[in-house]
Design a protein around this motif. Structure first.
Motif, mmCIF file in Angstrom:
data_model
loop_
_atom_site.group_PDB
_atom_site.id
_atom_site.type_symbol
_atom_site.label_atom_id
_atom_site.label_comp_id
_atom_site.label_asym_id
_atom_site.label_seq_id
_atom_site.Cartn_x
_atom_site.Cartn_y
_atom_site.Cartn_z
ATOM 1 N N ALA A 361 42.251 42.740 74.080
ATOM 2 C CA ALA A 361 42.693 41.507 73.431
ATOM 3 C C ALA A 361 44.054 41.696 72.783
ATOM 4 O O ALA A 361 44.819 40.745 72.632
ATOM 5 C CB ALA A 361 41.677 41.065 72.386
ATOM 6 N N ARG A 362 44.384 42.928 72.379
ATOM 7 C CA ARG A 362 45.678 43.218 71.781
ATOM 8 C C ARG A 362 46.127 44.619 72.178
ATOM 9 O O ARG A 362 45.310 45.466 72.541
ATOM 10 C CB ARG A 362 45.644 43.086 70.260
ATOM 11 N N LYS A 363 47.413 44.846 72.092
ATOM 12 C CA LYS A 363 47.980 46.109 72.539
ATOM 13 C C LYS A 363 47.501 47.259 71.660
ATOM 14 O O LYS A 363 47.436 47.152 70.433
ATOM 15 C CB LYS A 363 49.507 46.031 72.515
ATOM 16 N N ALA A 364 47.178 48.388 72.299
ATOM 17 C CA ALA A 364 46.690 49.568 71.599
ATOM 18 C C ALA A 364 47.791 50.618 71.492
ATOM 19 O O ALA A 364 48.727 50.655 72.290
ATOM 20 C CB ALA A 364 45.485 50.155 72.324
ATOM 21 N N ARG A 365 47.657 51.496 70.534
ATOM 22 C CA ARG A 365 48.663 52.543 70.322
ATOM 23 C C ARG A 365 48.476 53.697 71.302
ATOM 24 O O ARG A 365 49.451 54.286 71.767
ATOM 25 C CB ARG A 365 48.565 53.057 68.879
ATOM 26 N N PHE A 366 47.248 54.012 71.606
ATOM 27 C CA PHE A 366 46.924 55.086 72.545
ATOM 28 C C PHE A 366 46.139 54.504 73.716
ATOM 29 O O PHE A 366 45.562 53.421 73.605
ATOM 30 C CB PHE A 366 46.089 56.176 71.853
ATOM 31 N N PRO A 367 46.051 55.205 74.845
ATOM 32 C CA PRO A 367 45.301 54.667 75.978
ATOM 33 C C PRO A 367 43.843 54.349 75.667
ATOM 34 O O PRO A 367 43.266 53.452 76.272
ATOM 35 C CB PRO A 367 45.430 55.780 77.033
ATOM 36 N N TRP A 368 43.240 55.057 74.738
ATOM 37 C CA TRP A 368 41.838 54.834 74.407
ATOM 38 C C TRP A 368 41.662 53.877 73.229
ATOM 39 O O TRP A 368 40.557 53.467 72.924
ATOM 40 C CB TRP A 368 41.149 56.162 74.084
ATOM 41 N N GLY A 369 42.733 53.555 72.506
ATOM 42 C CA GLY A 369 42.614 52.669 71.358
ATOM 43 C C GLY A 369 43.474 53.120 70.198
ATOM 44 O O GLY A 369 44.604 53.571 70.379
ATOM 45 N N GLU A 370 42.934 53.020 68.995
ATOM 46 C CA GLU A 370 43.701 53.316 67.792
ATOM 47 C C GLU A 370 43.284 54.611 67.111
ATOM 48 O O GLU A 370 44.008 55.120 66.249
ATOM 49 C CB GLU A 370 43.560 52.160 66.783
ATOM 50 N N ASP A 371 42.134 55.169 67.446
ATOM 51 C CA ASP A 371 41.651 56.373 66.765
ATOM 52 C C ASP A 371 42.548 57.572 67.071
ATOM 53 O O ASP A 371 43.077 57.696 68.184
ATOM 54 C CB ASP A 371 40.221 56.700 67.200
ATOM 55 N N PRO A 372 42.722 58.483 66.121
ATOM 56 C CA PRO A 372 43.513 59.695 66.387
ATOM 57 C C PRO A 372 42.895 60.518 67.511
ATOM 58 O O PRO A 372 41.678 60.515 67.719
ATOM 59 C CB PRO A 372 43.464 60.447 65.054
ATOM 60 N N ALA A 373 43.743 61.233 68.229
ATOM 61 C CA ALA A 373 43.261 62.090 69.314
ATOM 62 C C ALA A 373 42.459 63.259 68.759
ATOM 63 O O ALA A 373 42.810 63.852 67.733
ATOM 64 C CB ALA A 373 44.445 62.611 70.117
ATOM 65 N N GLN A 374 41.364 63.585 69.450
ATOM 66 C CA GLN A 374 40.551 64.744 69.094
ATOM 67 C C GLN A 374 40.801 65.860 70.104
ATOM 68 O O GLN A 374 40.935 65.609 71.302
ATOM 69 C CB GLN A 374 39.071 64.376 69.095
ATOM 70 N N CYS A 375 40.848 67.077 69.626
ATOM 71 C CA CYS A 375 41.163 68.211 70.500
ATOM 72 C C CYS A 375 40.185 68.328 71.664
ATOM 73 O O CYS A 375 40.569 68.715 72.770
ATOM 74 C CB CYS A 375 41.166 69.507 69.692
ATOM 75 N N ALA A 376 38.919 68.008 71.435
ATOM 76 C CA ALA A 376 37.925 68.130 72.495
ATOM 77 C C ALA A 376 37.972 66.964 73.477
ATOM 78 O O ALA A 376 37.398 67.046 74.561
ATOM 79 C CB ALA A 376 36.523 68.231 71.887
ATOM 80 N N GLY A 377 38.674 65.877 73.099
ATOM 81 C CA GLY A 377 38.657 64.689 73.934
ATOM 82 C C GLY A 377 39.955 64.374 74.632
ATOM 83 O O GLY A 377 39.994 63.534 75.530
ATOM 84 N N LEU A 471 51.676 61.404 71.587
ATOM 85 C CA LEU A 471 50.780 60.807 72.576
ATOM 86 C C LEU A 471 50.824 59.284 72.582
ATOM 87 O O LEU A 471 50.177 58.662 73.427
ATOM 88 C CB LEU A 471 49.339 61.260 72.319
ATOM 89 N N VAL A 472 51.563 58.666 71.647
ATOM 90 C CA VAL A 472 51.621 57.212 71.627
ATOM 91 C C VAL A 472 52.137 56.721 72.982
ATOM 92 O O VAL A 472 53.051 57.300 73.566
ATOM 93 C CB VAL A 472 52.512 56.690 70.484
ATOM 94 N N ALA A 473 51.538 55.647 73.481
ATOM 95 C CA ALA A 473 51.776 55.251 74.867
ATOM 96 C C ALA A 473 53.152 54.656 75.116
ATOM 97 O O ALA A 473 53.557 54.514 76.267
ATOM 98 C CB ALA A 473 50.696 54.262 75.311
ATOM 99 N N VAL A 474 53.889 54.299 74.048
ATOM 100 C CA VAL A 474 55.237 53.777 74.266
ATOM 101 C C VAL A 474 56.269 54.899 74.376
ATOM 102 O O VAL A 474 57.435 54.640 74.668
ATOM 103 C CB VAL A 474 55.655 52.809 73.139
ATOM 104 N N GLN A 475 55.849 56.157 74.140
ATOM 105 C CA GLN A 475 56.779 57.288 74.207
ATOM 106 C C GLN A 475 57.348 57.437 75.605
ATOM 107 O O GLN A 475 56.617 57.393 76.598
ATOM 108 C CB GLN A 475 56.051 58.577 73.793
ATOM 109 N N ARG A 476 58.666 57.638 75.690
ATOM 110 C CA ARG A 476 59.357 57.753 76.988
ATOM 111 C C ARG A 476 60.103 59.078 77.040
ATOM 112 O O ARG A 476 60.804 59.455 76.109
ATOM 113 C CB ARG A 476 60.351 56.604 77.164
#
Length: 496
Positions: A361-377, A471-476
C-alpha cells in the motif's frame, strides 16, 4: 482596490452552497492512483495583480474524494475580477521548505546527460498577508513529485460557471511558473498559458487511476523461477543519505521522482552458478569469458577473487556453491545472459519498484518492510574488516561471504522475490546519474531508463559486507561498466 474583495472558500464535494456573489466552482480531478502517489491537494489563489490571497491544503486520500470541488467568490455582488488558481497534487511527505518562488525550468534539449539545472535560492517572495498578518505556509509541495497546474478564473456578476480541471500524471515533476502564468496541461500540452481549466464540468466520473491503466495489465508469460510483478506508479528514489563503505562509489537517490512501471516478471533469486553453467551447455556464448574460481571460496577478504563463485564443473565436495549467486560477471555478459533467457536486466525503476512498492500500500524502506535487518535473516555485515565494511554479523560468528538466497528468510518481498538486499549487488540498466539530471528528465515518467555513455554503470541492493544502513532499497552503486567485482551478481526480468 477591487481585488481586496477577492476571497476563496474551499469545500470538498461542495458541501455548502456558495453565497450569491460573482463566483465560480472548480471541480478538480486526477488520473493518478490515489492514495498511491496522490494524497494532498494544495490550492493557492492569486488576484489579477499577482497578490497572493489564499492558501489551503486538503488531504484527499481516497479515490471517492475525487472529483473534489471548491468555490471562488467576490464579497461584493457588483465587482468583477480575475483570479489565478494554482493547483498542486502531491503524495504524503513530498514537501520542501518554502523560500519563495523557485521556478526551475527543464534542461535544454542540447544539455549533456549529466547536466542538472540549479535550484534558485529564492528571495522569500511572494508572501501571503491576511489582515496585516503573515500567513505564508512554511512548506510547499516538492516539485519533482507534484502535478502543478495554473487555472485562470473570471468572476463576473450574475455568473457562476462550473469548471473542470484534471491534474494529469503526465505533468508530474514539471513545475508551473506563476511569473509566466504557464504550466503543464497534459502529455501533448507540456507548457501552456493558464486557461479556464478543461472546460465546463459535465458531471462525469472521476479518472482516478487512468494514468496507470495500461501499466497494470498482467504479463502474458512468466518463466519458471520468476514471479509476476503487477505494474503501477511509485516514487523512485528517496531522501535516505547514500552510505559509503568498502571503498564503493555511490550515486544520489535524491531528488525522488514519479515513475510508472509496466507489469513484468522477475527472477525470484539471483542467477546461480548452476543456472549459468546450464545456459552455457544450452548454447549461451557470451562475448566475455566468465571468470572461473575452481578453488575453495574465500573465508576472508585476503583474496578478493576467491569470492568469485563460478565453477565450470560441479564440486561434489562443495554442493552448496551451485545455488549461490554467480559473481564476477561483467555487465555486458549479464545482459547477454538475460537476453538469451528471453528477458533483460531490470532497469533501476523496475528493480526499485519490485523491492519497495510492488504488492504494498505504501513504499517500504527495505525489500521486506521497515524492520531492521537481522543477521540470521539477511546476508549482510559478514566482512572481516570493520574499517572497510561492516563486521556486525561476522563478529557474531556468521561466516564471511555469500549465502544461498533460500536461506535468508527475512529478505523476501510480498511478491516472493528473495535476496534483494545484501549477498551480492545486482546489475541494473541505467546510468548512475541524479534523478533530476537531463538524462532522467528526457527518460519520461513511464518505464524510465537513463541511457548515457560513460565509464560507470549502476548496481543495486548491497552485498554481504554492507552495513545495515547500506541495505536501504534506494541505495545506488556506481561500478565500472566494463568490469566485474566479486560482490556483484544479477537477476533477469521478462515482459511486458
Amino acid at each position: 482596490m477591487r481585488y481586496a474583495a477577492l476571497m476563496a472558500t474551499l469545500a470538498v464535494a461542495c458541501a455548502a452552497t456558495p453565497p450569491p456573489f460573482p463566483q465560480a466552482l472548480l471541480v478538480v480531478d486526477t488520473d493518478l492512483p490515489v492514495p498511491g502517489v496522490a494524497t494532498h491537494l494544495r490550492v493557492d489563489v492569486f488576484d489579477g495583480t499577482g497578490r497572493w490571497r489564499e492558501s489551503r491544503d486538503l488531504a484527499l486520500r481516497n479515490p471517492s474524494d475525487y472529483p473534489a470541488s471548491f468555490s471562488l467568490y467576490l464579497s461584493d455582488e457588483r465587482l468583477e475580477a480575475e483570479a489565478l488558481v494554482r493547483l498542486r497534487l502531491r503524495p504524503d511527505g513530498a514537501e520542501r521548505d518554502y523560500r519563495g518562488e523557485r521556478y526551475r525550468p527543464p534542461p535544454a534539449d542540447d544539455a549533456p546527460p549529466e547536466a542538472v539545472m540549479p535550484i534558485p535560492p529564492g528571495d522569500g517572495q511572494p508572501r501571503l498577508i491576511v489582515d496585516g498578518a503573515d500567513r505564508t505556509p512554511a512548506a510547499e509541495p516538492l516539485p519533482e513529485l507534484t502535478v502543478d497546474r495554473l487555472v485562470r478564473v473570471e468572476l463576473r456578476p450574475g455568473t457562476a460557471p462550473r469548471l473542470r480541471v484534471t491534474l494529469r500524471g503526465a505533468c508530474a515533476g514539471r513545475m508551473a511558473s506563476v511569473a509566466d502564468r504557464a504550466s503543464c496541461v497534459d502529455a501533448t500540452r507540456l507548457w501552456e498559458d493558464a486557461g479556464p481549466g478543461d472546460g465546463p464540468d459535465d458531471g462525469g466520473p472521476s479518472q482516478v487511476g487512468a494514468f496507470v491503466a495500461d501499466a497494470v495489465a498482467p504479463v502474458a508469460d512468466v518463466p519458471d523461477g520468476a514471479t509476476a510483478i503487477r505494474g503501477g506508479a511509485f516514487v523512485l528514489g528517496g531522501d535516505d543519505l547514500p552510505v559509503s563503505f568498502s571503498g564503493v562509489s555511490v550515486a544520489p537517490s535524491y531528488p525522488p521522482r514519479l515513475a510508472v512501471v509496466h507489469s513484468f516478471a522477475m527472477d525470484r533469486t539471483e542467477v546461480s552458478v548452476a543456472r549459468l553453467r546450464d545456459a552455457l551447455a544450452r548454447g549461451f556464448s557470451p562475448s566475455f569469458k566468465v571468470r572461473e574460481n575452481p578453488g575453495a571460496l574465500a573465508t576472508s577478504s585476503a583474496d578478493p577473487l576467491a569470492s568469485c563463485t563460478y565453477r565450470a564443473t560441479p564440486d561434489p565436495a562443495d554442493p552448496g556453491r551451485e545455488e549461490l549467486p554467480v559473481t564476477c560477471v561483467p555487465l555486458p555478459t549479464a545482459r547477454e545472459f538475460c537476453r538469451f533467457e528471453g528477458g533483460d536486466l531490470p532497469t533501476e525503476a523496475q528493480w526499485e519498484y519490485a523491492a519497495t512498492a510492488a504488492g504494498r500500500a505504501r513504499k517500504a524502506r527495505f525489500p521486506w518492510g521497515e524492520d531492521p535487518a537481522q543477521c540470521a535473516g539477511v546476508c549482510f555485515g559478514r566482512f572481516d574488516n570493520s574499517s572497510a565494511g561492516s563486521d556486525e554479523c561476522f563478529a557474531q560468528a556468521f561466516p564471511f561471504g555469500l549465502r544461498d538466497a533460500n536461506t535468508v528468510w527475512q529478505d523476501v518481498t510480498p511478491d516472493g522475490i528473495r535476496g534483494l538486499a545484501g549477498a551480492a549487488w545486482e546489475w541494473v540498466l541505467g546510468a548512475p546519474l541524479p534523478y533530476d539530471s537531463a538524462c532522467y528528465q528526457r527518460a519520461g515518467l513511464v518505464d524510465p531508463v537513463c541511457e548515457a555513455d560513460g565509464a560507470a554503470a549502476s548496481a543495486r541492493g548491497g552485498d554481504f559486507g554492507s552495513p545495515r544502513a547500506g541495505l536501504v532499497a534506494v541505495q545506488r552503486l556506481q561500478v565500472p561498466a566494463g568490469g566485474s567485482t566479486p560482490l556483484t551478481g544479477f537477476r533477469c526480468v521478462y515482459g511486458p
